[in-house]
Each structure stands twice: as structure tokens, then as C-alpha cells.
Design an enzyme around this catalytic site. Structure first.
Site, PDB file in Angstrom:
ATOM      1  N   GLU A  93      -6.658  21.064  38.484  1.00 18.44           N
ATOM      2  CA  GLU A  93      -6.184  20.937  39.885  1.00 18.44           C
ATOM      3  C   GLU A  93      -5.617  22.379  40.338  1.00 18.44           C
ATOM      4  O   GLU A  93      -5.373  22.632  41.655  1.00 18.44           O
ATOM      5  CB  GLU A  93      -4.999  19.831  40.164  1.00 18.44           C
ATOM      6  CG  GLU A  93      -5.719  18.650  40.127  1.00 18.44           C
ATOM      7  CD  GLU A  93      -5.480  17.967  38.588  1.00 18.44           C
ATOM      8  OE1 GLU A  93      -5.553  18.911  37.687  1.00 18.44           O
ATOM      9  OE2 GLU A  93      -5.346  16.894  38.333  1.00 18.44           O
ATOM     10  N   LYS A 123      12.133   7.827  26.488  1.00 16.79           N
ATOM     11  CA  LYS A 123      13.554   7.375  27.389  1.00 16.79           C
ATOM     12  C   LYS A 123      14.295   6.873  26.301  1.00 16.79           C
ATOM     13  O   LYS A 123      14.260   5.830  26.210  1.00 16.79           O
ATOM     14  CB  LYS A 123      13.201   6.753  28.621  1.00 16.79           C
ATOM     15  CG  LYS A 123      12.331   7.826  29.390  1.00 16.79           C
ATOM     16  CD  LYS A 123      12.155   7.118  30.940  1.00 16.79           C
ATOM     17  CE  LYS A 123      11.568   8.022  31.907  1.00 16.79           C
ATOM     18  NZ  LYS A 123      10.647   7.889  32.887  1.00 16.79           N
ATOM     19  N   THR A 168     -11.042  15.894  36.422  1.00 21.53           N
ATOM     20  CA  THR A 168      -9.963  16.216  35.579  1.00 21.53           C
ATOM     21  C   THR A 168     -10.269  15.143  34.319  1.00 21.53           C
ATOM     22  O   THR A 168     -10.810  13.930  34.743  1.00 21.53           O
ATOM     23  CB  THR A 168      -8.723  15.647  36.064  1.00 21.53           C
ATOM     24  OG1 THR A 168      -8.601  14.258  36.801  1.00 21.53           O
ATOM     25  CG2 THR A 168      -8.204  16.740  37.214  1.00 21.53           C
ATOM     26  N   TRP A 202      16.376  11.626  28.294  1.00 21.44           N
ATOM     27  CA  TRP A 202      14.937  11.921  27.980  1.00 21.44           C
ATOM     28  C   TRP A 202      14.929  12.977  26.644  1.00 21.44           C
ATOM     29  O   TRP A 202      15.737  13.867  26.595  1.00 21.44           O
ATOM     30  CB  TRP A 202      14.268  12.728  29.035  1.00 21.44           C
ATOM     31  CG  TRP A 202      13.980  11.861  30.214  1.00 21.44           C
ATOM     32  CD1 TRP A 202      14.372  10.714  30.581  1.00 21.44           C
ATOM     33  CD2 TRP A 202      13.283  12.475  31.444  1.00 21.44           C
ATOM     34  NE1 TRP A 202      14.262  10.286  31.723  1.00 21.44           N
ATOM     35  CE2 TRP A 202      13.354  11.428  32.426  1.00 21.44           C
ATOM     36  CE3 TRP A 202      12.772  13.505  31.879  1.00 21.44           C
ATOM     37  CZ2 TRP A 202      12.703  11.321  33.781  1.00 21.44           C
ATOM     38  CZ3 TRP A 202      11.954  13.706  33.107  1.00 21.44           C
ATOM     39  CH2 TRP A 202      12.169  12.617  33.985  1.00 21.44           C
TER      40      TRP A 202
END
Ligand code: AMP
Length: 541
Positions: free
Chosen positions: A330, A439, A185, A444
Site C-alpha cells: 500500500e 495480550k 496485497t 501487550w
């Protein structure tokens, strides 16, 4: 009681056997690294993969050995893949866009024993080889006439090497659970982590990715994987293409608008896939030349969020269906695709484009959930966002060497690091990376939503939003913009364009202009670099 059906192992060489048997003369066209367009067929790809497997086995490479590839998408790269897998080895795709030190680190971590490389990367391989102790052989994907001078030992030109084999070889019988592929990755933080695919996971992934409500491709398609084989398996197209017997068009190292258009046009491509950056270049080229896309039916866009303006341009101006997709290395990599369930099938105009902003629904084989920080599951209401977790037969169960174990839980859920909401019809929308979400006052703010909105402004070429520390709110958003060539929008122009389209407390506190936004090796905005660049930046007020 056991079923009385045959044990037919899900191994990748069965894919190339099938393609060669059922679709022997279907073409595999490549823009070669040497320049000209070359033509092969599935029958020839298989015959040459057998030679690769035979030679690797003869030279002492063992099942399980990691064999690297540092190469663009070409027919030869496919042959190397199937040859490596067919002798029981593990193809390990390397991303040439990483720094050389990082590539060497990855090769050492994987203990790569040989490498197939394109001519383009010979100078890089000359640097890497001495730093990778396990490396025994370098195979340059070219012919003798194009071989460069090199001081490296054990280097051979691919075409010359193949003449040493007759292809009389039985594919290795390693079983479906054996490893067959590997990809690290890109990891925006920490060391890269190795994902180790099995024959079974690759076969199942290829089957699920072709389904009508996934990529929906078949033997009548002409498939152009612009997304590189070193970026999460070309989204599985290196396996799903031969599995359905499609004609494949491999773009080599040229991904600029003109080169991609040329292939789309001359090879009559019906299906293609890549990250938004590639499509930005193509759309700009089409706009400049006035060319159209009469053959292309579908384009899959993923890897990062597909801007709404891009979806609209493809669909309204060129009549090409956009499939927005999300996935991860993944996950082999497909996780979701935004094709229409009956609930949305009748939508048109803005309603349809609203849905197409979503990353879509999971196909069979991918389970999803969203959770809060305490792992409590959140509702599928299209609003509540939380950590996105996934599991399935083509999802990693752990990383190579046991790295990053905290991302996997006992019930098999993998924490993607993405933040998302899922609507009542199962359509997921990424709102952020968990590290990038802003935040503000305990709530959020989605940086991706703000970026998508900003790039809808006609003078904005690219936009990034980061959270900056704020005394009162904790964090507040800063909008960073690259203006379109020749345009000079002001910050307030862009903010008034955005106003009313998001909650007022989501609006960026400031807009700043840059010439370029940094990207990772897989084309994502490098937020860590932006945060460093704008450290200490004073927001107004
Ligand atoms: P990679 O493993 O390099 O393919 O990166 C996977 C990550 O890319 C995901 O975890 C997401 O953060 C991001 N990503 C992939 N597709 C999309 C998409 N369509 N929209 C937003 N982010 C995406």
C-alpha cells in the site's frame, strides 16, 4: 498567485526516456528463464518497450486496461512494464506463489485483459486463462524456439511478436494522475485487496527511495533486485534503477544461495535487496563454501523483521552495510529505512546493532504516527507501542473497488495493521501485527521481539511466537522453533538463552519444535496457520 514554472508531468515513461538518453549503454543483465545470462542496455530496454506499447495499442488495448504479468525479474519483464505504462495501461503484477484459485480471483477482480508470462508459469496460465473471462491475449516472454505446445488461443512468443513492430510510437499522454500499476496485497485474512499506483506516485516513490538516507543508490551502483517485481514493485527498484541509470542485474527465477552468489560475484553487484529468507540461504551458502562478498556494499532487508544475527553476519563477517527497511504494498512500498542520522552515526558494536533492529526513520514523503485504540496519538519515546498510521503521496488513498474502506480515515491516515513504537529521533520499530500481538494480563507482548531473540540462539534456524488462550492472563506466548540442520537444542536451552534479555512476564510459557514453519506467498510467517495447528495445545502449569 500561481507559480510560473513548467507543468512537467511525473509520468513513468519519462524515467525510461531519461535512462536511455543519459545512460544508454548501461547494462541490464538477466538470468534468463531459458538458462543463459543475457545482456541488454537501457537504450535497448526503451526501444523494446516502445514496441510493446505500439503493439498493445495496435491490438486494441486501451489506456486504463489492466495487463497482467506473471514473471520473474528479468529485462523482458521491465520492458513489459514500461511498454504497458507507456501505452497508458496498468501493469498488474501477479504473485505466482499464491494458489491458482486465488490468482484467478484476483485477475477477475482486476478484469485483466492480457497477460505477459514466463515459460515457468505456462502450465499455471493454462489453468487460469479459461477462468478469466476478460483475458484476450497471452504473451510468453520467450522466443519462437522455446515456445511450448499449448492449446490456449491467442498465445504468442514475445520475441516473435516484437518483430511485428518498428517502435515508431509516441508514449500515451495520460497525465500523471492516471493509474499505471497494480498489485494485490497478500492479505493474511480476508480477500486480497488491489492497490492501484499512479504515474505520479511511482515517480515520487522512485525519487524518494534513491535519496542518500533512503536506499542511497546512484549511477555507479550495480543493483540486484532479488525482491520480485511481483512483491510490491521490487521495492520500487524497477523504476528507481533506470531513474538513476544504474546497471541492473535481474536474477530470473533462481534465488538459491549459489545462484545469487554467482551474480553478486561475476557482475560485481554493489547493492541488493530482498526478504530475510533469501539472505538466510545466501549466508548458509557462504558459510559452507567460505566465499566472501568483496564487491557488495549495501543490502536492504525487509518484508519481515531482519534478525539481529543476520545483520551482524553481513556487517561483521562480510563487511556489507545492512539497511533494515519496512514498507507495505500500500506504500509503493517503502515506509522507513534504518540508515543513521547524526544522533546515531557514531554508534558502534552492540549499540549500533540495537539501532539496526529498528525498521528506521521515514524518508521525506512518508508521515507516520502511532495511536491507541481511540485514535489518540502516542508519544515518540521508543517504548510506548500503538497502531502505526501513515500518509503520503505514494501511500494508497483507497483500495481498488472501494474494498477495506475502514483502513482509511478522513484525514488521509492509512492504518497499516502494524503495531510499533517510535523513538525520540523518529526511528520506528515494529513490535507486531495488530492481529498477532499477544495480550497478556491487559499488557501487550511483542511476538516479533521474542522471535528475534530466539533466532539469536546458535541452534535455532527459524522461530515463531503465537499467543495461546490462557485462563488467568488471557493469552500466553508459545515459542515454535525449527532447529538448525544437525542440531538438537532443548526447549530449556533456548529459554535460558532468552532469560534476562526480556521482561520475565514476556518469556514464552513453552517451546515446541517443528520441521517447518508455514509462510505466506510473500515470505512472512503464516500465523493464522500456526494458530490452527496449535489450537488446543496445552501450555504447562
Ligand atoms: P507486504 O505488503 O506484503 O509487503 O507486507 C507488508 C507487511 O510486512 C507490513 O505491514 C509488516 O507487517 C511486514 N513488514 C514489512 N517489512 C517489515 C520489517 N522490516 N519488519 C517487520 N515487519 C515487516
Amino acid at each position: 498567485m500561481l507559480g510560473l514554472m513548467q507543468e512537467w508531468p511525473l509520468v513513468c515513461h519519462k524515467i525510461i526516456d531519461y535512462a536511455a538518453r543519459q545512460h544508454p549503454n548501461r547494462e541490464v543483465v538477466s538470468r534468463s528463464i531459458e538458462g543463459p545470462i543475457t545482456r541488454s542496455t537501457w537504450r535497448e530496454v526503451r526501444a523494446r518497450s516502445l514496441k510493446v506499447a505500439q503493439l498493445l495499442a495496435r491490438e486494441g488495448f486501451q489506456p486504463g486496461d489492466r495487463i497482467a504479468t506473471l514473471a520473474w525479474n528479468t529485462g523482458r519483464h521491465l520492458e513489459a512494464w514500461f511498454g504497458i505504462m507507456g501505452m497508458g495501461g496498468v501493469y498488474h503484477t501477479l504473485n505466482p506463489r499464491l494458489f491458482p484459485d486465488q490468482i484467478a480471483w484476483i485477475m477477475n477482480h482486476a478484469s485483466d485483459r492480457a497477460i505477459f508470462t514466463d515459460l515457468t508459469f505456462m502450465p499455471l496460465v493454462e489453468k487460469l486463462a479459461p477462468a478469466v473471462e476478460s483475458l484476450r491475449k497471452v504473451i510468453v516472454l520467450t522466443d519462437a524456439a522455446h515456445m511450448p505446445e499449448t492449446a490456449l488461443p491467442n498465445v504468442v512468443a514475445y520475441e516473435e511478436w516484437l518483430t511485428e513492430a518498428d517502435g515508431d510510437f509516441e508514449w500515451a499522454d495520460v497525465g500523471e494522475k492516471a493509474a499505471c500499476g497494480m498489485c494485490y496485497t497478500s492479505g493474511t485474512t480476508g480477500d486480497p485487496k488491489g492497490v492501484l499506483y499512479s504515474h505520479r506516485s511511482n515517480v515520487l516513490h522512485a525519487m524518494m527511495s534513491c535519496m542518500p538516507d533512503a536506499m542511497g543508490i546512484g549511477a555507479r551502483d550495480v543493483v540486484l533486485p532479488v525482491v520480485p517485481m511481483f512483491h510490491a514493485n521490487a521495492w520500487g527498484l524497477g523504476q528507481s534503477g533506470p531513474m538513476i541509470g544504474a546497471k541492473m542485474v535481474m536474477p530470473g527465477g533462481k534465488m538459491d544461495g549459489e545462484s545469487i552468489y554467482e551474480l553478486l560475484d561475476t557482475e560485481k553487484v554493489t547493492f541488493t535487496a530482498a526478504v530475510p529468507t533469501v539472505w538466510l540461504m545466501l549466508l548458509q551458502y557462504l558459510e559452507q563454501t567460505g566465499n566472501k562478498l568483496p564487491h557488495l556494499e549495501k543490502v536492504v532487508i525487509g518484508g519481515s523483521a531482519c534478525p539481529r544475527a543476520m545483520t551482524e553476519a553481513f556487517e561483521k563477517v562480510y563487511g556489507v552495510e545492512v539497511i533494515h527497511a519496512w514498507g507495505m504494498t500500500e506504500m509503493s512500498p517503502l515506509g522507513s529505512l534504518c540508515t543513521m542520522k547524526p544522533e546515531y552515526a557514531a554508534f558502534t558494536g552492540n549499540d549500533l546493532f540495537d539501532i539496526k533492529q529498528k525498521q528506521g526513520a521515514a524518508p521525506f514523503g512518508v508521515e507516520m504516527k502511532i495511536t491507541d485504540d481511540d485514535d489518540a496519538e502516542l508519544p515518540w519515546d521508543g517504548k510506548t507501542f500503538g497502531r502505526l498510521k501513515v500518509r503520503g503521496p505514494a501511500v494508497a488513498a483507497s483500495y481498488y473497488g472501494g474494498d477495506g474502506a475502514d483502513q482509511f480515515d478522513a484525514a488521509g491516515w492509512f492504518d497499516t495493521g502494524d503495531v510499533a513504537h517510535i523513538d525520540e529521533n523518529g526511528y520506528m520499530q515494529i513490535t507486531d501485527r495488530s492481529k498477532d500481538v499477544i495480550k497478556s494480563g491487559g499488557e501487550w507482548i511483542s511476538s516479533i521481539d521474542l522471535e528475534n531473540l530466539a533466532v539469536g540462539h546458535p541452534d535455532v534456524a527459524e522461530a515463531a511466537v503465537i499467543g495461546l488462550p490462557h485462563e488467568k492472563w488471557g493469552e500466553r506466548p508459545l515459542l515454535i522453533v525449527v532447529a538448525r540442520e544437525g542440531r538438537t537444542p532443548s526447549g530449556s536451552d533456548i529459554l535460558s538463552f532468552m532469560e534476562g534479555k526480556v521482561a520475565s512476564w514476556w518469556m514464552p510459557d513453552d517451546v515446541t519444535f517443528v520441521d517447518e514453519i508455514p509462510h505466506t506467498a510473500t515470505g512472512k510467517i503464516k500465523k493464522t496457520a500456526l494458530r490452527e495447528q496449535f489450537e488446543g495445545y496445552k501450555l504447562p502449569g
